[in-house]
Design a protein around this motif. Sequence first.
Motif, PDB file in Angstrom:
ATOM      1  N   ILE A 100       0.835  -1.196   0.000  1.00  0.00           N
ATOM      2  CA  ILE A 100       0.000   0.000   0.000  1.00  0.00           C
ATOM      3  C   ILE A 100       0.875   1.253   0.000  1.00  0.00           C
ATOM      4  O   ILE A 100       0.612   2.226  -0.713  1.00  0.00           O
ATOM      5  CB  ILE A 100      -0.946  -0.007   1.222  1.00  0.00           C
ATOM      6  CG1 ILE A 100      -2.062  -1.027   1.003  1.00  0.00           C
ATOM      7  CG2 ILE A 100      -1.545   1.382   1.473  1.00  0.00           C
ATOM      8  CD1 ILE A 100      -2.949  -1.236   2.211  1.00  0.00           C
ATOM      9  N   TRP A 101       1.931   1.235   0.793  1.00  0.00           N
ATOM     10  CA  TRP A 101       2.848   2.376   0.855  1.00  0.00           C
ATOM     11  C   TRP A 101       3.443   2.652  -0.525  1.00  0.00           C
ATOM     12  O   TRP A 101       3.569   3.815  -0.939  1.00  0.00           O
ATOM     13  CB  TRP A 101       3.950   2.084   1.872  1.00  0.00           C
ATOM     14  CG  TRP A 101       4.866   3.240   2.122  1.00  0.00           C
ATOM     15  CD1 TRP A 101       4.755   4.187   3.085  1.00  0.00           C
ATOM     16  CD2 TRP A 101       6.061   3.564   1.368  1.00  0.00           C
ATOM     17  NE1 TRP A 101       5.799   5.096   2.994  1.00  0.00           N
ATOM     18  CE2 TRP A 101       6.614   4.726   1.947  1.00  0.00           C
ATOM     19  CE3 TRP A 101       6.699   2.978   0.278  1.00  0.00           C
ATOM     20  CZ2 TRP A 101       7.774   5.317   1.467  1.00  0.00           C
ATOM     21  CZ3 TRP A 101       7.856   3.571  -0.212  1.00  0.00           C
ATOM     22  CH2 TRP A 101       8.380   4.724   0.382  1.00  0.00           C
ATOM     23  N   GLN A 104       1.004   4.404  -2.698  1.00  0.00           N
ATOM     24  CA  GLN A 104       0.786   5.789  -2.303  1.00  0.00           C
ATOM     25  C   GLN A 104       1.960   6.695  -2.637  1.00  0.00           C
ATOM     26  O   GLN A 104       1.775   7.811  -3.119  1.00  0.00           O
ATOM     27  CB  GLN A 104       0.496   5.860  -0.795  1.00  0.00           C
ATOM     28  CG  GLN A 104      -0.829   5.230  -0.406  1.00  0.00           C
ATOM     29  CD  GLN A 104      -0.997   5.146   1.099  1.00  0.00           C
ATOM     30  OE1 GLN A 104      -0.023   4.927   1.825  1.00  0.00           O
ATOM     31  NE2 GLN A 104      -2.213   5.305   1.575  1.00  0.00           N
ATOM     32  N   HIS A 105       3.171   6.225  -2.380  1.00  0.00           N
ATOM     33  CA  HIS A 105       4.326   7.101  -2.484  1.00  0.00           C
ATOM     34  C   HIS A 105       5.118   6.975  -3.786  1.00  0.00           C
ATOM     35  O   HIS A 105       5.733   7.946  -4.221  1.00  0.00           O
ATOM     36  CB  HIS A 105       5.267   6.863  -1.293  1.00  0.00           C
ATOM     37  CG  HIS A 105       4.667   7.258   0.012  1.00  0.00           C
ATOM     38  ND1 HIS A 105       3.798   6.447   0.719  1.00  0.00           N
ATOM     39  CD2 HIS A 105       4.788   8.397   0.742  1.00  0.00           C
ATOM     40  CE1 HIS A 105       3.424   7.066   1.821  1.00  0.00           C
ATOM     41  NE2 HIS A 105       4.005   8.244   1.858  1.00  0.00           N
ATOM     42  N   LYS A 108       1.744   6.930  -6.586  1.00  0.00           N
ATOM     43  CA  LYS A 108       0.869   8.085  -6.379  1.00  0.00           C
ATOM     44  C   LYS A 108      -0.603   7.758  -6.663  1.00  0.00           C
ATOM     45  O   LYS A 108      -1.345   8.566  -7.206  1.00  0.00           O
ATOM     46  CB  LYS A 108       1.304   9.262  -7.267  1.00  0.00           C
ATOM     47  CG  LYS A 108       2.735   9.726  -7.033  1.00  0.00           C
ATOM     48  CD  LYS A 108       2.941  10.232  -5.616  1.00  0.00           C
ATOM     49  CE  LYS A 108       4.349  10.743  -5.390  1.00  0.00           C
ATOM     50  NZ  LYS A 108       4.583  11.169  -3.990  1.00  0.00           N
ATOM     51  N   LEU A 109      -0.993   6.528  -6.296  1.00  0.00           N
ATOM     52  CA  LEU A 109      -2.373   6.051  -6.468  1.00  0.00           C
ATOM     53  C   LEU A 109      -2.867   6.231  -7.907  1.00  0.00           C
ATOM     54  O   LEU A 109      -4.019   6.609  -8.140  1.00  0.00           O
ATOM     55  CB  LEU A 109      -3.307   6.768  -5.485  1.00  0.00           C
ATOM     56  CG  LEU A 109      -3.047   6.468  -4.003  1.00  0.00           C
ATOM     57  CD1 LEU A 109      -3.985   7.291  -3.125  1.00  0.00           C
ATOM     58  CD2 LEU A 109      -3.212   4.991  -3.693  1.00  0.00           C
ATOM     59  N   SER A 144      -9.731   3.324  -2.998  1.00  0.00           N
ATOM     60  CA  SER A 144      -8.922   4.351  -3.652  1.00  0.00           C
ATOM     61  C   SER A 144      -9.527   4.737  -5.000  1.00  0.00           C
ATOM     62  O   SER A 144      -9.559   5.917  -5.362  1.00  0.00           O
ATOM     63  CB  SER A 144      -7.486   3.858  -3.838  1.00  0.00           C
ATOM     64  OG  SER A 144      -6.885   3.596  -2.593  1.00  0.00           O
ATOM     65  N   GLN A 148     -11.066   8.433  -6.089  1.00  0.00           N
ATOM     66  CA  GLN A 148     -10.697   9.154  -7.303  1.00  0.00           C
ATOM     67  C   GLN A 148     -11.911   9.460  -8.163  1.00  0.00           C
ATOM     68  O   GLN A 148     -12.013  10.527  -8.760  1.00  0.00           O
ATOM     69  CB  GLN A 148      -9.681   8.338  -8.105  1.00  0.00           C
ATOM     70  CG  GLN A 148      -8.320   8.256  -7.446  1.00  0.00           C
ATOM     71  CD  GLN A 148      -7.253   7.760  -8.400  1.00  0.00           C
ATOM     72  OE1 GLN A 148      -7.436   7.756  -9.615  1.00  0.00           O
ATOM     73  NE2 GLN A 148      -6.130   7.349  -7.848  1.00  0.00           N
ATOM     74  N   ALA A 238      -2.673   9.918   2.564  1.00  0.00           N
ATOM     75  CA  ALA A 238      -1.691   9.164   1.780  1.00  0.00           C
ATOM     76  C   ALA A 238      -0.268   9.471   2.215  1.00  0.00           C
ATOM     77  O   ALA A 238       0.634   8.663   2.042  1.00  0.00           O
ATOM     78  CB  ALA A 238      -1.855   9.480   0.287  1.00  0.00           C
ATOM     79  N   ASP A 239      -0.080  10.640   2.773  1.00  0.00           N
ATOM     80  CA  ASP A 239       1.276  11.031   3.153  1.00  0.00           C
ATOM     81  C   ASP A 239       1.633  10.609   4.567  1.00  0.00           C
ATOM     82  O   ASP A 239       2.714  10.918   5.052  1.00  0.00           O
ATOM     83  CB  ASP A 239       1.432  12.557   3.042  1.00  0.00           C
ATOM     84  CG  ASP A 239       1.296  13.015   1.601  1.00  0.00           C
ATOM     85  OD1 ASP A 239       1.660  12.222   0.715  1.00  0.00           O
ATOM     86  OD2 ASP A 239       0.832  14.142   1.375  1.00  0.00           O
ATOM     87  N   GLU A 243       0.881   4.790   7.731  1.00  0.00           N
ATOM     88  CA  GLU A 243      -0.245   4.179   7.030  1.00  0.00           C
ATOM     89  C   GLU A 243      -0.106   2.672   6.972  1.00  0.00           C
ATOM     90  O   GLU A 243       0.890   2.143   6.494  1.00  0.00           O
ATOM     91  CB  GLU A 243      -0.310   4.727   5.604  1.00  0.00           C
ATOM     92  CG  GLU A 243      -1.352   4.052   4.736  1.00  0.00           C
ATOM     93  CD  GLU A 243      -2.750   4.422   5.158  1.00  0.00           C
ATOM     94  OE1 GLU A 243      -3.670   3.654   4.835  1.00  0.00           O
ATOM     95  OE2 GLU A 243      -2.929   5.452   5.805  1.00  0.00           O
TER      96      GLU A 243
END
Length: 327
Positions: A100-101, A104-105, A108-109, A144, A148, A238-239, A243
């Motif tokens: 998941i991380w 997200q990072h 960027k989904l 997610s 969006q 997300a940041d 998480e």
Amino acid sequence: MAEQRWKELILSGTLNPIKDLHLGKLALTKFPKSPETWIHRRWVLQQLIQEASLPSFVTKGNLGTIPAERKQRLIQEEMEVCGEAAGRYPSNYNAWSHRIWVLQHLAKLDAKILRDELSSTKHWASMHVSDHSGFHYRQFLLKSLISQTVIDDSILEQNSLKSESALVLPKDEEASSSTEEPRINLSHLLEEEVEFSTDLIDSYPGHETLWCHRRHIFYLQHYFSRRLPHSTIQLSPADSPGETLSDLHLVPGGPHLSLAMEVDGLNDCSKQGYSQETKRLKRTPATDSVGLEMEHRFIDQVLSTCRNVEQARYANAYRKWLVTLRQ
């Protein structure tokens, strides 16, 4: 202390971070759930993302910015590492949280990557029907995508209001609108997930994870179909560096809220199949009677052919939960 030493070597330019990731991959084949290894891995990836924090590597020409192809390769490699670790240790919470991380990072989904992940993990889920963390990952992907979609709908609504006063688009806007990615058919994705859930429950009776997953999908499906124009979906930031799967709460906006409920539907905590990794849906949206009727028919069909005691217990617990939606 060992991790701190590795960090010092990377920051000083003595150790290439890519080589450190390979070493970490080898360590995970022996200790696939090691939280320290996953935490350190995220730190290394963060250095690759924020190349400014590694001036020695930048000046030597070893790092610089991460091109699109290199980032895509990193994402793919991390997904493979997570998949291998999840296969070695059942319900590998740390591996799925790391995945998941990365989304997200690093990703960027990105909607396309989210859809690809939903497709690529389907077979894995069908082969690990008792893996709680794996199914929660699928729920994260759908949440997610819903988030969006809601944001995109809001932007489209605002743009449509603006376009009323300007019938002709500028050339640059016209070009950008023609190159937009196809919109997500979220209703179809949710329907496919319900069908997937039905197939698994029929094929593998007596697995609580599958029934819990169905509740989540039913929740998402009906919240999405009945959301108000100004409803919002709030996912954990997300940041946030902390998480994890346990942070995956979805809170619908607007007044359509019902009673709080437990995911597993069982009052006696000592009898629950989940541990601390059990996620709870705290609120349920108002649902339409047609969807509820279809779910009740599904339960009736399961019970009419059921010879598994646990399957019957989970089906009846699911029926109880559905009844609370009408209250």
